[in-house]
Design an enzyme around this catalytic site. Structure first.
Site: not given
Ligand code: ADP
Ligand code: ADP
Ligand code: MG
Length: 673
Positions: A119, A203, A238, A300
């Site tokens: 990230k 952040e 999240h 992906r």
């Molecule tokens: P996407 O962004 O594709 O919707 P997520 O961000 O929700 O998927 O999840 C990212 C990855 O984490 C996915 O590959 C999913 O298989 C895994 N994941 C999502 N929810 C869970 C969970 N409750 N426990 C374990 N792994 C999870």
């Molecule tokens: P992951 O790789 O686990 O998907 P993300 O960076 O996509 O991590 O963040 C997952 C979730 O956390 C986001 O969908 C959002 O709901 C919350 N989140 C992430 N960054 C922020 C932020 N700077 N402020 C508020 N919520 C955030």
């Molecule tokens: Mg994400």
């Protein structure tokens, strides 16, 4: 389609493997599955033309073994490998290993995966490409004091995130400096155990956050488009729970600006294939074109891709195969338009009333909805077992409609037609969410679920007492009578009810185990041959209320009133479903029972299979009710074990680092009298 790809190996499992096979078959491709020992009989394996075992149940020894999977691909002669989501899908080394073996990787080039993999680096890249990013520190220094100083400069609230994070893990919101250190420690520990990399970034926590992401698609000829946005703001911890497209209330100018930014980010890393650029929007004044920030890029296919398919009419997996075989995208940005509205709900085997812990076991009953505008993607069938080894998703239910209201109505009704017995599920929770006023009106952000959790989960009144008595009736009547169409309507008690074959009329006590607790129900004969059932002298149900509705070996489904359904699983167990809650009732067999698991008393047990990662007490310590005693990590999440009551620690039966089994006693308390 270009004839170069005629067979595919899916390096994944469950619903996404089934999803990919569906399109591959339609395109006439040969389908190849790889599976762990736990998945030998899984639906995706049965659907594939060929299947290769790749190791034991733990993912690290099977689905994450690059060498074994490549060997299976070579043995099968697969032209390409589709990684699905999760597992190896975002591992650059896997894409490289495919290339080295002369197999097409259905995904972006390894260099793009690597560039977006962490990230911190991804944020730096996006910044360079002119894409707005969340203000914060994403540098290399990791000293706690330094990071706390940065948090202070950024201004609370801040979010600590695992640099290598995913799936919402390794993330902590911090509201005050006082809590920073503990949060940092937790985030680093989770990051290390989930991703093998403890590094974090800090952040600004965006207020009233809306998660809005753009589906991008690029080909190898320099074309890249946005397939519009998805709103994934309904989250818990999240993690996405319900996703939809388009985003409610998004101005056209914001959609265009986000689409352009996402395409820029993709082009900056030479992206090819399907990808998602995730943004966080500051929703305090609704969605605005100047209030969104890049969070990360997922290189992906996304779990929630079906909502984009619904509103664009495209098959994203087909497009992935086409692009992977070298074809150009068959459209330009101007050819694309949004059609209606789509919503997806993630149906999980988990227990909302029990802190959303995953719930494993056999799916005694599984009836997934059908209907106009409804699509269901699943990887399990009735009779399959939800194991503790993988993500406990049962299905994704997707509804498409002309308007958002119609899509939500369809989703809500579809969830109402869904029936799951065995593992507990979040179906009632999803339905409550789908119907929630704040969600319907579009006035929600990522905190919506957490703020309204109690109302959405529903009050826990303990096991449903009427359901217990109905179960007692059904369990005692089975196996002889429940299949009879006239069950409950005036049977002769003298030869129909077990225990009443001879002798004078009297009450029968039915010893039961209800959700692990010993409870006695009693059955009594009334005039006219009906049988009434009571608990503690209170009559709650009688045999006339029970009507068999469906039989499919080995289960019998019956109703016992409006919205009340029971599933007789085997001769001794019934699953009672009322208001979306399941109560498990078994006949008590004194010779076949683990007394240790009945009545919790002072035993603190592992809620599920996992690893004891921290222990905060020792024998002799005094503890107060609610005090944190230990942490069990399971499904890559930490679960705190709290003292059920105040008392003294009598015994600690496991060491930190140990693998623990569901229900295993870890700590014994001498509860205060
Ligand atoms: P996407 O962004 O594709 O919707 P997520 O961000 O929700 O998927 O999840 C990212 C990855 O984490 C996915 O590959 C999913 O298989 C895994 N994941 C999502 N929810 C869970 C969970 N409750 N426990 C374990 N792994 C999870
Ligand atoms: P992951 O790789 O686990 O998907 P993300 O960076 O996509 O991590 O963040 C997952 C979730 O956390 C986001 O969908 C959002 O709901 C919350 N989140 C992430 N960054 C922020 C932020 N700077 N402020 C508020 N919520 C955030
Ligand atoms: Mg994400």
């Amino acid at each position: 389609m270009n004839r170069s790809l005629t067979s595919v190996l899916v390096a994944n499992r469950g619903e996404i493997a089934c999803r990919i096979f569906r399109t591959a078959k339609r395109l006439g491709m040969r389908t190849i599955a790889v599976h762990s020992d736990a998945d030998r009989d899984a639906m995706f394996v049965a659907q594939a033309d060929e299947a290769y075992p790749i190791g034991p149940a733990p993912a690290a020894e099977s689905y994450l073994r690059i060498d074994t999977i490549i060997a299976a691909a070579k043995a099968s002669g697969a032209d390409c490998i589709h990684p699905g989501y999760g597992f190896l899908s975002e591992r650059a080394e896997f894409a490289e290993a495919c290339e080295a073996a002369g197999i097409v990787f259905v995904g972006p080039p390894a260099s793009a995966i690597r560039a977006m993999g962490l990230k911190d680096a991804a944020k730096a890249l996006a910044e360079m490409a002119g894409v707005p990013v969340v203000p914060g520190y994403h540098g290399a220094k990791q000293e706690p004091d330094f990071l706390r100083q940065k948090a202070y400069e950024i201004g609370y609230p801040v979010l600590i995130k695992a640099v290598a994070g995913g799936g919402g893990k390794g993330m902590r919101r911090v509201d005050r400096a006082l809590d920073f250190e503990a949060a940092l420690e937790g985030a680093q520990r989770e990051a290390q155990s989930s991703f093998g990399d403890p590094r974090v970034l800090v952040e600004k926590y965006v207020l009233s956050p809306r998660h809005v992401e753009i589906q991008v698609f690029a080909d190898a000829h320099g074309n890249a488009v946005s397939l519009f946005e998805r709103d994934c703001s309904l989250q818990r911890r999240h993690q996405k729970v319900i996703e939809e497209a388009p985003a409610p209330g998004i101005p056209a100018a914001m959609r265009d600006a986000m689409g352009r930014a996402a395409v820029e980010a993709a082009k900056a890393v030479g992206y090819v294939g399907a990808g998602t650029v995730e943004f966080i929007a500051d929703g305090r004044e609704g969605l605005r074109a100047d209030r969104f920030f890049f969070m990360e890029m997922n290189t992906r296919l996304q779990v929630e891709h079906p909502v984009t398919e619904a509103i664009t009419g495209l098959d994203l997996v087909e497009l992935q195969f086409r692009v992977a075989s070298g074809e150009p995208l068959p459209f330009r940005q101007d050819d694309l338009a949004i059609r209606g509205h789509a919503v997806e709900a993630r149906l999980y085997a988990e227990d909302p009333a029990g802190g959303f812990l995953p719930s494993t076991g056999k799916l005694w009953a599984l009836r997934l909805p059908e209907g106009e505008g409804i699509r269901v993607d699943t990887g399990v069938r009735e009779g399959d077992v939800v194991t503790p080894f993988y993500d406990p998703m049962i299905a994704k239910v997707i509804a498409h409609g002309a308007t958002r209201t119609q899509a939500l109505d369809r989703l809500s009704a579809a969830l109402g037609r869904t029936l799951i017995a065995g593992p507990k599920s979040n179906v009632a929770f999803l339905r409550a969410l789908c119907d929630a006023e704040g969600f319907r009106s579009g006035a929600f952000d990522t905190g919506f679920i957490e703020r309204d959790l109690d109302a959405l989960v529903g009050a826990d009144h303990g096991p449903d007492r009427r359901a217990i008595t109905a179960a007692a009736l059904a369990l005692v009547e089975r196996p002889r009578n429940l299949s009879r169409p006239d069950f409950g309507r005036g049977l002769d008690p003298w030869d129909e009810l077990v225990g009443f074959t001879t002798g004078p009329r009297r009450d029968t006590v039915v010893p039961l185990i209800v959700e692990g607790e010993r409870i006695d129900a009693s059955l009594t004969f009334a005039e006219g041959g009906t049988v009434t059932a009571s608990l503690d002298g209170e009559v709650l149900c009688d045999s006339r209320a029970i009507a068999v509705s469906f039989k499919r070996a080995p289960t019998t489904t019956f109703t016992f009133g409006e919205g009340a359904t029971g599933i007789l699983a085997d001769d001794a167990t019934a699953f009672m479903l009322t208001a979306g809650r399941q109560t498990r009732v078994s006949l008590f067999d004194p010779f076949d029972v683990d007394l240790d698991r009945i009545g919790s008393g002072g035993a603190v047990k592992a809620p599920m299979h996992g690893k004891l990662v921290a222990l905060f007490v020792a024998a002799g310590d005094r503890v107060e009710k609610g005090q944190r005693l230990a942490i069990v990590e399971a499904m890559k999440m930490e679960h705190a074990l709290l003292a059920p009551a105040s008392g003294a620690v009598a015994e600690v039966s496991a060491e930190p680092g140990a693998q623990v089994a569901e229900g295993q006693r870890l700590i014994t308390l001498d509860i205060d009298a």
